[in-house]
Design a protein around this motif. Structure first.
Motif, PDB file in Angstrom:
ATOM      1  N   THR A   1       0.837  -1.195   0.000  1.00  0.00           N
ATOM      2  CA  THR A   1       0.000   0.000   0.000  1.00  0.00           C
ATOM      3  C   THR A   1       0.875   1.250   0.000  1.00  0.00           C
ATOM      4  O   THR A   1       0.666   2.182  -0.781  1.00  0.00           O
ATOM      5  CB  THR A   1      -0.914  -0.002   1.239  1.00  0.00           C
ATOM      6  OG1 THR A   1      -1.694  -1.199   1.218  1.00  0.00           O
ATOM      7  CG2 THR A   1      -1.823   1.206   1.252  1.00  0.00           C
ATOM      8  N   LEU A   2       1.879   1.252   0.857  1.00  0.00           N
ATOM      9  CA  LEU A   2       2.761   2.418   0.956  1.00  0.00           C
ATOM     10  C   LEU A   2       3.441   2.692  -0.381  1.00  0.00           C
ATOM     11  O   LEU A   2       3.491   3.823  -0.860  1.00  0.00           O
ATOM     12  CB  LEU A   2       3.814   2.177   2.043  1.00  0.00           C
ATOM     13  CG  LEU A   2       4.714   3.367   2.344  1.00  0.00           C
ATOM     14  CD1 LEU A   2       3.898   4.488   2.974  1.00  0.00           C
ATOM     15  CD2 LEU A   2       5.864   2.959   3.268  1.00  0.00           C
ATOM     16  N   MET A   3       3.937   1.618  -1.004  1.00  0.00           N
ATOM     17  CA  MET A   3       4.648   1.803  -2.264  1.00  0.00           C
ATOM     18  C   MET A   3       3.680   2.229  -3.371  1.00  0.00           C
ATOM     19  O   MET A   3       4.020   3.015  -4.252  1.00  0.00           O
ATOM     20  CB  MET A   3       5.361   0.506  -2.652  1.00  0.00           C
ATOM     21  CG  MET A   3       6.531   0.201  -1.756  1.00  0.00           C
ATOM     22  SD  MET A   3       7.733   1.553  -1.750  1.00  0.00           S
ATOM     23  CE  MET A   3       7.670   2.101  -0.075  1.00  0.00           C
ATOM     24  N   SER A   4       2.469   1.708  -3.331  1.00  0.00           N
ATOM     25  CA  SER A   4       1.490   2.094  -4.351  1.00  0.00           C
ATOM     26  C   SER A   4       1.093   3.557  -4.187  1.00  0.00           C
ATOM     27  O   SER A   4       0.709   4.209  -5.157  1.00  0.00           O
ATOM     28  CB  SER A   4       0.262   1.201  -4.262  1.00  0.00           C
ATOM     29  OG  SER A   4       0.622  -0.132  -4.522  1.00  0.00           O
ATOM     30  N   ILE A   5       1.174   4.056  -2.977  1.00  0.00           N
ATOM     31  CA  ILE A   5       0.908   5.480  -2.768  1.00  0.00           C
ATOM     32  C   ILE A   5       2.042   6.302  -3.365  1.00  0.00           C
ATOM     33  O   ILE A   5       1.815   7.276  -4.077  1.00  0.00           O
ATOM     34  CB  ILE A   5       0.734   5.782  -1.265  1.00  0.00           C
ATOM     35  CG1 ILE A   5      -0.602   5.225  -0.790  1.00  0.00           C
ATOM     36  CG2 ILE A   5       0.826   7.288  -0.996  1.00  0.00           C
ATOM     37  CD1 ILE A   5      -0.788   5.248   0.704  1.00  0.00           C
ATOM     38  N   LEU A   6       3.266   5.834  -3.128  1.00  0.00           N
ATOM     39  CA  LEU A   6       4.408   6.537  -3.711  1.00  0.00           C
ATOM     40  C   LEU A   6       4.308   6.535  -5.237  1.00  0.00           C
ATOM     41  O   LEU A   6       4.678   7.492  -5.904  1.00  0.00           O
ATOM     42  CB  LEU A   6       5.702   5.835  -3.261  1.00  0.00           C
ATOM     43  CG  LEU A   6       7.000   6.320  -3.907  1.00  0.00           C
ATOM     44  CD1 LEU A   6       7.257   7.781  -3.535  1.00  0.00           C
ATOM     45  CD2 LEU A   6       8.175   5.448  -3.485  1.00  0.00           C
ATOM     46  N   TYR A   7       3.755   5.443  -5.764  1.00  0.00           N
ATOM     47  CA  TYR A   7       3.675   5.307  -7.208  1.00  0.00           C
ATOM     48  C   TYR A   7       2.391   5.920  -7.786  1.00  0.00           C
ATOM     49  O   TYR A   7       2.115   5.817  -8.968  1.00  0.00           O
ATOM     50  CB  TYR A   7       3.766   3.820  -7.593  1.00  0.00           C
ATOM     51  CG  TYR A   7       3.951   3.607  -9.070  1.00  0.00           C
ATOM     52  CD1 TYR A   7       5.093   4.068  -9.729  1.00  0.00           C
ATOM     53  CD2 TYR A   7       2.967   2.987  -9.831  1.00  0.00           C
ATOM     54  CE1 TYR A   7       5.253   3.898 -11.082  1.00  0.00           C
ATOM     55  CE2 TYR A   7       3.121   2.818 -11.197  1.00  0.00           C
ATOM     56  CZ  TYR A   7       4.268   3.275 -11.818  1.00  0.00           C
ATOM     57  OH  TYR A   7       4.422   3.130 -13.161  1.00  0.00           O
ATOM     58  N   GLY A   8       1.598   6.544  -6.928  1.00  0.00           N
ATOM     59  CA  GLY A   8       0.402   7.233  -7.427  1.00  0.00           C
ATOM     60  C   GLY A   8      -0.746   6.319  -7.779  1.00  0.00           C
ATOM     61  O   GLY A   8      -1.711   6.737  -8.412  1.00  0.00           O
TER      62      GLY A   8
ATOM     63  N   TYR B   1      -2.556   4.481  -5.489  1.00  0.00           N
ATOM     64  CA  TYR B   1      -3.556   4.901  -4.508  1.00  0.00           C
ATOM     65  C   TYR B   1      -3.242   6.328  -4.099  1.00  0.00           C
ATOM     66  O   TYR B   1      -2.102   6.759  -4.172  1.00  0.00           O
ATOM     67  CB  TYR B   1      -3.508   4.050  -3.233  1.00  0.00           C
ATOM     68  CG  TYR B   1      -3.784   2.591  -3.421  1.00  0.00           C
ATOM     69  CD1 TYR B   1      -4.869   2.154  -4.185  1.00  0.00           C
ATOM     70  CD2 TYR B   1      -2.978   1.633  -2.812  1.00  0.00           C
ATOM     71  CE1 TYR B   1      -5.125   0.801  -4.341  1.00  0.00           C
ATOM     72  CE2 TYR B   1      -3.235   0.283  -2.971  1.00  0.00           C
ATOM     73  CZ  TYR B   1      -4.306  -0.125  -3.736  1.00  0.00           C
ATOM     74  OH  TYR B   1      -4.553  -1.443  -3.886  1.00  0.00           O
ATOM     75  N   GLU B   2      -4.263   7.012  -3.621  1.00  0.00           N
ATOM     76  CA  GLU B   2      -4.033   8.346  -3.101  1.00  0.00           C
ATOM     77  C   GLU B   2      -4.097   8.266  -1.585  1.00  0.00           C
ATOM     78  O   GLU B   2      -5.027   7.671  -1.021  1.00  0.00           O
ATOM     79  CB  GLU B   2      -5.109   9.304  -3.638  1.00  0.00           C
ATOM     80  CG  GLU B   2      -4.611  10.725  -3.716  1.00  0.00           C
ATOM     81  CD  GLU B   2      -5.586  11.622  -4.466  1.00  0.00           C
ATOM     82  OE1 GLU B   2      -5.437  12.845  -4.350  1.00  0.00           O
ATOM     83  OE2 GLU B   2      -6.489  11.114  -5.128  1.00  0.00           O
ATOM     84  N   ALA B   3      -3.113   8.834  -0.909  1.00  0.00           N
ATOM     85  CA  ALA B   3      -3.086   8.775   0.551  1.00  0.00           C
ATOM     86  C   ALA B   3      -4.191   9.648   1.128  1.00  0.00           C
ATOM     87  O   ALA B   3      -4.598  10.637   0.525  1.00  0.00           O
ATOM     88  CB  ALA B   3      -1.730   9.240   1.061  1.00  0.00           C
ATOM     89  N   ASP B   4      -4.683   9.268   2.308  1.00  0.00           N
ATOM     90  CA  ASP B   4      -5.675  10.107   2.978  1.00  0.00           C
ATOM     91  C   ASP B   4      -4.994  11.330   3.582  1.00  0.00           C
ATOM     92  O   ASP B   4      -5.594  12.386   3.717  1.00  0.00           O
ATOM     93  CB  ASP B   4      -6.383   9.316   4.085  1.00  0.00           C
ATOM     94  CG  ASP B   4      -7.102   8.098   3.529  1.00  0.00           C
ATOM     95  OD1 ASP B   4      -7.498   8.149   2.345  1.00  0.00           O
ATOM     96  OD2 ASP B   4      -7.255   7.116   4.266  1.00  0.00           O
ATOM     97  N   ALA B   5      -3.731  11.166   3.972  1.00  0.00           N
ATOM     98  CA  ALA B   5      -2.978  12.294   4.522  1.00  0.00           C
ATOM     99  C   ALA B   5      -1.504  12.018   4.332  1.00  0.00           C
ATOM    100  O   ALA B   5      -1.107  10.884   4.082  1.00  0.00           O
ATOM    101  CB  ALA B   5      -3.295  12.450   6.020  1.00  0.00           C
ATOM    102  N   GLY B   6      -0.704  13.069   4.466  1.00  0.00           N
ATOM    103  CA  GLY B   6       0.732  12.884   4.386  1.00  0.00           C
ATOM    104  C   GLY B   6       1.355  13.630   3.225  1.00  0.00           C
ATOM    105  O   GLY B   6       0.663  14.212   2.398  1.00  0.00           O
TER     106      GLY B   6
END
Ligand SMILES: Nc1ncnc2c1ncn2[C@@H]1O[C@H](COP(=O)(O)OP(=O)(O)O)[C@@H](O)[C@H]1O
Ligand SMILES: [Mg+2]
Lengths: 525, 369, 323
Positions: free
Chosen positions: A63-70, A72-77
């Motif tokens: 999940t974290l890496m997919s957020i870095l890769y755009g 998923y969109e993070a809820d905050a951060g």
């Protein structure tokens, strides 16, 4: 913040004082409905290093890496690339910041050629012809440079998994990735292929590219990475310099204080052979041989652990034994009698006393939209206890579920609540209750505590041992070595669909099993 | 950004949202009426008076509703197994053939046993015709949506041929079979009530209605109170779990489509045995498709289906009256409403979920006054 | 020679009956290749036919009719697209809804305006797409066989027909030689791969749905402004579903789609031709038997008895990233 301060944190910040880190993730938070997958995660990755991330299944790494890769969109951060705060709302933006990612589940279009897959999104103009030639040339160059040769005209779906991964890496490199994320790349590779991958990653590192490497296997972390971060239950719990840490320290950080791993267990008294397997060959849905000539015996009153890296045939073995997957060759003997083909199905096996706790309770073991009492009778729904005549007796169904929930401390004790509304641990207890309460003489147990909270793990382990003590024969499949050690009396190790070794639990250790899991049997050699 | 929404309370989920969906379909229908230059309120009034204003209207309404209960149940039972049977129309058509053949050629059967056999024949033929797509889905993995669409046309061609070239009364112009004997007719209510001294106007409303209610009860029991129903729901919800539980999805697929086809046969019973008393071309009149709207609106639950079927009965009967009074609002209006119901209660069923949950959340967070 | 002329005639009407199928089938191809299953082709065909005829009636211009017809079907397509792409609806349900609404609404409005049971008035020549005689059709037509084929089969169709035939290679080219085509083929197989390649899944699918709307609109317009000279309720008469069958039969590929649609058109022409004709040795073949052949063939194909029709892997499945 409560996260433990990483060992060696200050040293790194000082010696990296020159350049800003390639990546900084600050306070990343992400929930999927009720699942809090990333909790206020911070991560700092220096330029030109190989940075490992370890953590148990479901810890939130992907999940974290997919957020870095755009993806998923993070809820905050906040995300910073080379010190600059950036917003990454799509993979397109991630790519434009020089990020490339090899996903745990490949993002490939199987009916298309290698060339088409690499070109997708990097076509170099509205017509394919021009771009195609450029990409062809680039593929040839990259192939030479990094040893990543693939036939550009091959259909991706027809390639081996190792080559498919190569295509994924090439996709990132063709786009000029400066930061490469690899999500559990070695889970699907043979040791030789993995070594080749490591070589390539070292070359990339020598070119000052930044690599984030996710894995389960501490051996790989130790041999490959410069730094390593540990995630547990959605949190980033520690970061170490690889040179200054050790597998036990990492393992500790990964699992937290798993007090349960020392449950009291008396000596086993194995009895008659309950289940025997001879030369079993099993194929997966894509017709690839996943279990290749496996033979073993399972006795009453013992727990036989099946260890191995995920994807080495354990799942298929379990499904084949449970009658879900057909046998390509070999036979199964129950109480010394060959199991006739007509009885090689889940229903018939339940009737002769083979219980099965499947690896994936969400997809297989339970029916999420059903009331708990209905999930609690799956597989036994034909029994007359639930109603003698044509119709079910609702009261009997609810009473039965209540009884099971009571016996296994399922909370809340609400037989009419939807299955999906229970926590993972309670869902798993429900599955165990269902399978154990019918008193099977043989139990096939897959990943009994995956994604289960600590309290429930202890409870579940005790129940499994209690079954053994009651003289049942149990086969335990788990990718968690700790669990294998905590429960098994005897251990077999699967690698590449073959048994690479068998050990008595007291005669082995993690290192020994680790070698077997990698396909090396020192003692046999 | 999509912040996680709290799940809706149960009452909103089972009642409020479906009501809003159906209401949206009717509001848009109102605008359609307005657009063709008529007054929607007046139209509703005519429609309701026509459908429920007198016993005759009610008789017709319930006659239509009977057909819709059957076809709605036929579609719904497949929904429970995760199947989409668009072929109810064709299955009902072929069921009519079964009913007619029994009625015409088994005349030697004693008394009203003939109609019982004809009803069974309707169910049997409907089931048999559904069995082929069901079998192909189960064993050959052919998509049941496409095959049932194809089978609707195959049914239509087959029946056209049989009625025009084989079963037609020689020398007759109309493509229809000879009339059935009175023992092959499902009695109509006005005939039954007359000896009791109750005057019910002559309508096609017949005993099939009770059969439909019984079928609804049977489907409810089947789905929620029997082993088979449990297996059907398991396959529909999670086929992998079903296999794990020792349930064969392909067996359930075949059984469910058979039952669905048999239920579709109810439409033929109501129309052919209950009203026409002979087999005619295109007697199904699109009512098989109405079943899709009814099943979606009734959320595949027999009680919901009965209510939705009655609503559609009102629409069809009232629509006839409306078309008579207001020639501009032809019967096609009802098909539009039906399509809009499918759109809003089916395809767009979650569209109002977000606004509603936002609204509910706002209301509950308001400080108490 | 008489036999030859008969064949020319049957082929000629086969082409005319095949044109709406070709257009609708290509429409379905675009949509389904992107992952959006469209069983609403039938309803959209009606929509296009009605809007086309209505506006041709109002304005007396076939071209304005065409524009109106295409606009109407694009709107219908966008509704289906919104349900399928944004609302993650069951695409079969959505397509069914489109079919019902179109079926009812066209008849209702037609009836409300012209009070002829939904039929539009007969259109004048200028409001229609008329036959175009290709150069040398007369002179070259005198040459036996080849000339006759040129004159009667190749020449003498309307512009929409020629467009339909041109759209097949165009579709083929766009699908296999352009960036858009590559992305489209990819998104119908694995949308996540497209997404992670930095391309908008939604944008691609909406584009495909719009193209589908344009093409099926043309097929509808052809029905009312070229094949007939009016709109009549239910005039698509199942052609949208035959096009769907042809799409399956052609395994979602453009050239086979052309071949299949022509075959189905030809069967239709043959059925009409053979009505009541006693064939030697066989006797009279029921028209219905030939008419239902496309449906039967498609079922047989789907059952995997003659090859296997595997749809784009992601078709019909909404793209959901987060459960
Ligand atoms: N797309 C998704 N939708 C819903 N839940 C998800 C999704 N992806 C991951 N999760 C959940 O988030 C948690 C973290 O998953 P993941 O990041 O895949 O862990 P890891 O990669 O460390 O094994 C798990 O509980 C998983 O079930
Ligand atoms: Mg992961």
């Amino acid at each position: 913040m409560a996260a433990p301060v990483a060992a060696g944190e200050d040293r790194v910040t000082t010696d990296a004082g020159r350049a800003p880190p390639a990546i900084e993730l600050i306070g990343i938070d992400k929930s999927f409905g009720p699942v809090h997958a990333n909790k206020n995660v911070n991560l700092r990755v220096e330029r030109g290093v190989i940075h490992g991330i370890v953590g148990e299944n479901g810890a939130g790494k992907s999940t974290l890496m997919s957020i870095l890769y755009g993806f998923y969109e993070a809820d905050a951060g906040e995300i910073r690339i080379n010190g600059e705060p950036v917003r990454i709302r799509s993979s397109k933006e991630a790519i434009s910041h020089g990020i490339g990612m090899v996903h745990q589940h490949f993002m490939l279009v199987y009916p298309l050629s290698v060339l088409d897959n690499v070109m997708l999104g990097a076509e170099g103009g509205p017509l394919l012809a021009n771009g195609a030639n450029a990409i062809r040339r680039r593929l040839a160059e990259l192939g030479k440079e990094y040893g990543l040769e693939v036939d550009p005209d091959a259909i991706v779906g027809e390639l081996s998994v190792g080559l498919q991964q190569r295509v994924e890496i090439l996709k990132a490199l063709v786009r000029g990735a400066e930061i490469l994320v690899l999500d559990e790349p070695t889970a699907v590779l043979t040791p030789a292929e993995a070594d080749q991958l490591f070589e390539m990653l070292r070359v990339l590192k020598s070119e000052n590219k930044t690599i984030i490497f996710i894995t389960h296997k501490l051996r790989e972390i130790m041999s490959l990475t410069d730094r390593v971060s540990v995630m547990r239950r959605g949190e980033m719990v520690a970061t170490f310099d690889t040179a200054r840490t050790s597998p036990p320290e990492l393992a500790d950080a990964m699992v937290g204080r798993k007090v349960i791993l020392k449950i009291d267990k008396s000596e086993a008294h194995p009895g008659r052979v309950a289940l025997e397997v001879r030369n079993l060959v099993v194929r997966d849905d894509r017709d690839v041989v996943r279990v290749n000539g496996v033979s073993f015996v399972l006795r009453e009153g013992e727990i036989l652990g099946v260890a191995g890296v995920a994807g080495n045939g354990q799942s298929e073995l379990l499904e084949a034994l449970a009658g879900i997957r057909p046998l390509s060759a070999g036979e199964i003997l129950v109480d010394g009698e060959p199991l006739p083909p007509a009885e090689h199905n889940p229903h018939a096996e339940r009737l002769i006393g083979i219980g099965h706790v499947p690896e994936d309770r969400h997809r297989v073991g339970l029916v999420m939209p059903f009331e708990a009492c209905e999930s609690a009778m799956l597989g036994f729904h034909y029994e007359t206890v639930y109603g003698r005549g044509l119709l079910y007796d609702r009261k009997a169904i609810i009473d039965d579920a209540e009884h099971k929930m009571e016996a296994f401390d399922v909370r809340p004790r609400a037989p009419l609540l939807k299955t999906a509304n229970f926590s993972g641990g309670n869902q798993q207890k429900l599955v165990l209750a269902r399978e154990i309460e019918r008193n099977p003489k043989i139990m096939l147990v897959g990943q009994p505590t995956r994604g289960v909270d600590i309290g429930a793990i202890e409870f579940i382990h005790k129940r499994i041992v209690a079954q053994r003590d009651a003289g049942k024969a149990l086969l335990l499949v788990s990718v968690e070595l700790d669990e294998i050690f905590a429960l098994s009396d005897r251990i077999i190790v699967l690698c590449g669909g073959r048994i690479t070794g068998e050990r008595r639990a007291e005669d082995t250790n993690a290192q020994d099993l680790g070698l077997l899991m990698a396909g090396v049997d020192e003692r046999a050699a | 950004m999509s912040s996680p929404l709290k799940p809706l309370p149960a009452w909103a989920d089972v009642a409020l949202i479906p009501l809003i969906n159906v209401a949206a379909a009717f509001v848009i229908s109102g605008f359609v009426v307005l657009a063709i230059g008529e007054n929607p309120l007046e139209a509703v009034q005519i429609l309701i008076t026509g459908a429920l204003g007198d016993l005759e209207g009610i008789g017709f309404t319930l006659y239509y509703a009977t057909s819709f209960i059957f076809t709605g149940l036929a579609v719904a039972i497949c929904f429970h197994a995760g199947l989409f049977n668009i072929g109810v129309e064709g299955q009902a058509y072929i069921a009519g053939l079964g009913a007619a053949l029994a009625a015409l050629y088994l005349g030697f059967l004693p008394g009203y046993s003939l109609v019982v056999v004809a009803i069974a024949a309707a169910a049997l033929f409907g089931a048999a015709f559904a069995a082929i797509p069901g079998y192909l889905q189960a064993k050959r993995d052919s998509h049941i949506v496409i095959t049932t669409i194809m089978f609707n046309y195959i049914a239509s061609a087959l029946m056209g041929y049989l009625l025009v070239d084989v079963l037609r009364v020689p020398g007759q112009m109309n493509a229809e079979t000879p009339g059935f004997s009175k023992y092959a007719a499902v009695p109509q209510f006005h005939e039954l009530l007359a000896p009791l001294g109750i005057q019910w106007p002559v309508t096609p409303f017949n005993l099939s209605f009770l059969l439909a209610l019984a079928a609804a009860l049977a489907v409810w029991l089947l789905i929620w109170r029997t082993r088979l129903g449990y297996e059907v729901r398991t396959v529909g919800a999670n086929a992998t779990a079903a296999i794990y539980g020792g349930i064969s999805p392909s067996r359930i697929t075949i059984i469910t489509t058979l039952l669905s086809g048999a239920l579709a046969g109810g439409l033929a019973v109501n129309v052919i045995l209950g009203q026409e008393h002979r087999l005619i071309l295109e007697f199904t009149g699109g009512f098989g498709f109405v079943g899709i709207a009814v099943a979606l609106m009734g959320r595949a639950h027999p009680v919901g289906i009965i209510l939705a079927a009655i609503l559609f009965g009102v629409l069809y009967q009232g629509g006839d009256e409306l078309a008579f009074d207001k020639p501009k609002i032809s019967r096609d209006m009802i098909v539009v409403i039906q399509g809009l119901v499918v759109l809003f209660a089916g395809a767009l069923e979650h569209m109002f979920r977000r606004p509603v949950s936002v609204l509910l959340a706002r209301r509950t967070t308001q400080p108490p006054i | 020679m008489e036999l030859f002329d008969t064949f020319i005639q049957i082929f000629g009407s086969g082409i005319r009956l095949g044109v709406p199928l070709i257009l609708a089938c290509l429409a379905g191809l675009w949509s389904e290749r992107s992952g959006v299953v469209d069983i609403g082709l039938e309803g959209k065909m009606l929509t296009g036919a009605f809007a086309g005829a209505a506006f041709a009636t109002f304005t007396g211009s076939a071209w304005i009719g065409l524009l109106a017809g295409v606009t109407a079907t694009v709107v219908a397509s966008l509704i289906h697209g919104y349900a399928s792409i944004d609302q993650r609806a069951n695409q079969i349900v959505s397509g069914t809804a489109i079919n019902m609404v179109a079926d009812g609404l066209t008849a209702l409005i037609g009836n409300a305006i012209w009070s002829q049971g939904g039929r539009t008035p007969q259109l004048s020549d200028t409001a229609l797409f008329n036959a175009i005689t290709l150069p040398f059709a007369e002179s070259f037509g005198a040459v036996p066989i080849v000339g006759s084929i040129y004159r009667h089969l190749i020449s003498g169709h309307d512009i929409v027909t020629y467009a339909a035939f041109a759209l097949v290679p165009l579709t083929y080219w766009a699908l296999y030689s352009t960036r858009f085509g590559l992305r489209l083929r990819a998104v119908g197989e694995n949308p996540a791969a497209v997404d992670t390649a930095g391309i908008s899944v939604r944008g691609l699918r909406y584009s495909a749905v719009i193209i589908c709307g344009v093409l099926v609109g043309l097929s509808g317009v052809y029905l009312s402004l070229a094949q007939a000279a009016f709109f009549q309720p239910h005039m698509s008469a199942g052609k949208g579903f035959i096009a769907l069958a042809a799409l399956v039969f052609a395994k979602w590929r453009p050239w086979p789609a052309l071949a299949t649609c022509l075959l189905f058109g030809f069967l239709d022409a043959l059925a009409t031709r053979l009505q009541g004709v006693e064939l030697p040795a066989i006797g009279a073949i029921p028209v219905q038997a030939i008419q239902s052949l496309p449906y039967i063939l498609t079922v047989v194909l789907l059952a995997g008895f003659i090859g296997k029709a595997i749809p784009p892997r992601a078709s019909g499945i909404p793209y959901v990233k987060e459960r």
